[in-house]
Design a protein around this motif. Structure first.
Motif, PDB file in Angstrom:
ATOM      1  N   LEU A  44       0.839  -1.202   0.000  1.00 44.73           N
ATOM      2  CA  LEU A  44       0.000   0.000   0.000  1.00 44.73           C
ATOM      3  C   LEU A  44       0.874   1.252   0.000  1.00 44.73           C
ATOM      4  O   LEU A  44       1.844   1.349   0.732  1.00 44.73           O
ATOM      5  N   LYS A  45       0.514   2.216  -0.803  1.00 39.16           N
ATOM      6  CA  LYS A  45       1.266   3.479  -0.892  1.00 39.16           C
ATOM      7  C   LYS A  45       0.291   4.637  -0.801  1.00 39.16           C
ATOM      8  O   LYS A  45      -0.870   4.539  -1.180  1.00 39.16           O
ATOM      9  N   GLY A  46       0.773   5.758  -0.301  1.00 43.58           N
ATOM     10  CA  GLY A  46      -0.017   6.989  -0.311  1.00 43.58           C
ATOM     11  C   GLY A  46      -0.848   7.182   0.943  1.00 43.58           C
ATOM     12  O   GLY A  46      -1.076   6.276   1.725  1.00 43.58           O
ATOM     13  N   GLU A  47      -1.292   8.421   1.119  1.00 40.08           N
ATOM     14  CA  GLU A  47      -2.064   8.825   2.298  1.00 40.08           C
ATOM     15  C   GLU A  47      -3.406   8.121   2.373  1.00 40.08           C
ATOM     16  O   GLU A  47      -3.867   7.756   3.440  1.00 40.08           O
ATOM     17  N   GLN A  48      -4.077   7.947   1.241  1.00 39.91           N
ATOM     18  CA  GLN A  48      -5.388   7.312   1.213  1.00 39.91           C
ATOM     19  C   GLN A  48      -5.317   5.881   1.735  1.00 39.91           C
ATOM     20  O   GLN A  48      -6.256   5.387   2.330  1.00 39.91           O
ATOM     21  N   ASN A  49      -4.208   5.224   1.508  1.00 40.49           N
ATOM     22  CA  ASN A  49      -4.080   3.829   1.886  1.00 40.49           C
ATOM     23  C   ASN A  49      -3.754   3.636   3.361  1.00 40.49           C
ATOM     24  O   ASN A  49      -3.734   2.515   3.843  1.00 40.49           O
ATOM     25  N   PHE A  50      -3.487   4.727   4.090  1.00 41.47           N
ATOM     26  CA  PHE A  50      -3.275   4.618   5.529  1.00 41.47           C
ATOM     27  C   PHE A  50      -4.526   4.045   6.197  1.00 41.47           C
ATOM     28  O   PHE A  50      -4.440   3.198   7.076  1.00 41.47           O
ATOM     29  N   PHE A  51      -5.688   4.486   5.746  1.00 41.65           N
ATOM     30  CA  PHE A  51      -6.934   3.994   6.321  1.00 41.65           C
ATOM     31  C   PHE A  51      -7.175   2.529   5.939  1.00 41.65           C
ATOM     32  O   PHE A  51      -7.669   1.749   6.747  1.00 41.65           O
ATOM     33  N   SER A  52      -6.795   2.166   4.737  1.00 44.83           N
ATOM     34  CA  SER A  52      -6.886   0.752   4.338  1.00 44.83           C
ATOM     35  C   SER A  52      -5.970  -0.101   5.207  1.00 44.83           C
ATOM     36  O   SER A  52      -6.341  -1.210   5.612  1.00 44.83           O
ATOM     37  N   CYS A  54      -5.150   0.574   8.249  1.00 44.91           N
ATOM     38  CA  CYS A  54      -5.784   0.505   9.578  1.00 44.91           C
ATOM     39  C   CYS A  54      -6.859  -0.576   9.604  1.00 44.91           C
ATOM     40  O   CYS A  54      -6.949  -1.350  10.570  1.00 44.91           O
ATOM     41  N   TYR A  55      -7.663  -0.633   8.559  1.00 45.41           N
ATOM     42  CA  TYR A  55      -8.701  -1.669   8.492  1.00 45.41           C
ATOM     43  C   TYR A  55      -8.083  -3.061   8.409  1.00 45.41           C
ATOM     44  O   TYR A  55      -8.548  -4.005   9.057  1.00 45.41           O
ATOM     45  N   LEU A  56      -7.042  -3.184   7.620  1.00 45.48           N
ATOM     46  CA  LEU A  56      -6.343  -4.467   7.501  1.00 45.48           C
ATOM     47  C   LEU A  56      -5.755  -4.868   8.863  1.00 45.48           C
ATOM     48  O   LEU A  56      -5.882  -6.022   9.283  1.00 45.48           O
ATOM     49  N   ALA A  57      -5.147  -3.921   9.541  1.00 43.25           N
ATOM     50  CA  ALA A  57      -4.574  -4.196  10.859  1.00 43.25           C
ATOM     51  C   ALA A  57      -5.656  -4.617  11.844  1.00 43.25           C
ATOM     52  O   ALA A  57      -5.463  -5.554  12.628  1.00 43.25           O
ATOM     53  N   LEU A  58      -6.793  -3.956  11.793  1.00 44.81           N
ATOM     54  CA  LEU A  58      -7.905  -4.304  12.686  1.00 44.81           C
ATOM     55  C   LEU A  58      -8.369  -5.742  12.430  1.00 44.81           C
ATOM     56  O   LEU A  58      -8.631  -6.492  13.369  1.00 44.81           O
ATOM     57  N   LEU A  59      -8.444  -6.122  11.172  1.00 43.55           N
ATOM     58  CA  LEU A  59      -8.837  -7.480  10.813  1.00 43.55           C
ATOM     59  C   LEU A  59      -7.821  -8.500  11.340  1.00 43.55           C
ATOM     60  O   LEU A  59      -8.196  -9.525  11.933  1.00 43.55           O
ATOM     61  N   VAL A  60      -6.543  -8.233  11.157  1.00 43.28           N
ATOM     62  CA  VAL A  60      -5.493  -9.145  11.621  1.00 43.28           C
ATOM     63  C   VAL A  60      -5.516  -9.253  13.147  1.00 43.28           C
ATOM     64  O   VAL A  60      -5.384 -10.349  13.702  1.00 43.28           O
ATOM     65  N   ILE A 137       3.453   1.669   7.438  1.00 42.22           N
ATOM     66  CA  ILE A 137       2.995   2.029   6.079  1.00 42.22           C
ATOM     67  C   ILE A 137       3.008   3.539   5.907  1.00 42.22           C
ATOM     68  O   ILE A 137       3.474   4.065   4.897  1.00 42.22           O
ATOM     69  N   HIS A 138       2.506   4.253   6.910  1.00 41.75           N
ATOM     70  CA  HIS A 138       2.431   5.722   6.838  1.00 41.75           C
ATOM     71  C   HIS A 138       3.824   6.335   6.791  1.00 41.75           C
ATOM     72  O   HIS A 138       4.071   7.229   5.983  1.00 41.75           O
ATOM     73  N   LEU A 139       4.733   5.858   7.645  1.00 41.54           N
ATOM     74  CA  LEU A 139       6.090   6.400   7.652  1.00 41.54           C
ATOM     75  C   LEU A 139       6.840   6.037   6.378  1.00 41.54           C
ATOM     76  O   LEU A 139       7.660   6.804   5.897  1.00 41.54           O
TER      77      LEU A 139
END
Length: 142
Positions: A44-52, A54-60, A137-139
């Protein structure tokens, strides 16, 4: 009850084996899924994908917490069936019970490195990795 108690005794250990296999299979499925999800999410790349992320992390995190709970419940049922088998021996074959009783019974509750505990630790590591994942991912995209 005659000799039917032997079949019931064997059944307890078959059930123990089933619980152990289910615990191991479920744990393996969760670990492989977690690895795959985090590996795919690492792209995942970019600012928009930070939220993706987060959702992926929540699922894991969620599936690994369920796996930790599952490992604990599997141990509960293993201990339950062991107690039933011990009671069958106590009731129907005291001679065999005395032979088995010569070997000191180890208290597995004091073994903090038993397999279910190691699996719980491994799932806990994935929980920590998943929590850190969106930050990484964000950093990485900054």
């Amino acid at each position: 009850m005659s000799e039917h108690w032997i079949e019931v005794y064997k059944l307890q250990y078959e059930r123990i084996g089933q619980h152990e296999n289910q615990r191991l299979n479920f744990s393996n499925l969760v670990l492989v899924s977690s690895c795959a999800a985090l590996a795919l999410g690492a792209g995942l790349k970019g600012e928009q994908n930070f939220f993706s992320a987060c959702y992926l992390a929540l699922l894991v995190v969620a599936i690994n917490v369920v796996a930790i709970i599952h490992a604990g419940k599997a141990r509960f049922w293993v201990k339950f069936h062991q107690a039933k088998a011990r009671e069958l021996l106590r009731s129907y074959d005291t001679k065999l019970l005395s032979v088995l009783g010569r070997t000191p019974k180890l208290d597995s509750n004091k073994d903090y490195m038993r397999r279910p505990e190691l699996q719980k630790i491994l799932h806990g590591v994935f929980v920590i990795l998943a929590i850190m994942f969106p930050l990484i991912i964000h950093l990485g995209s900054a």
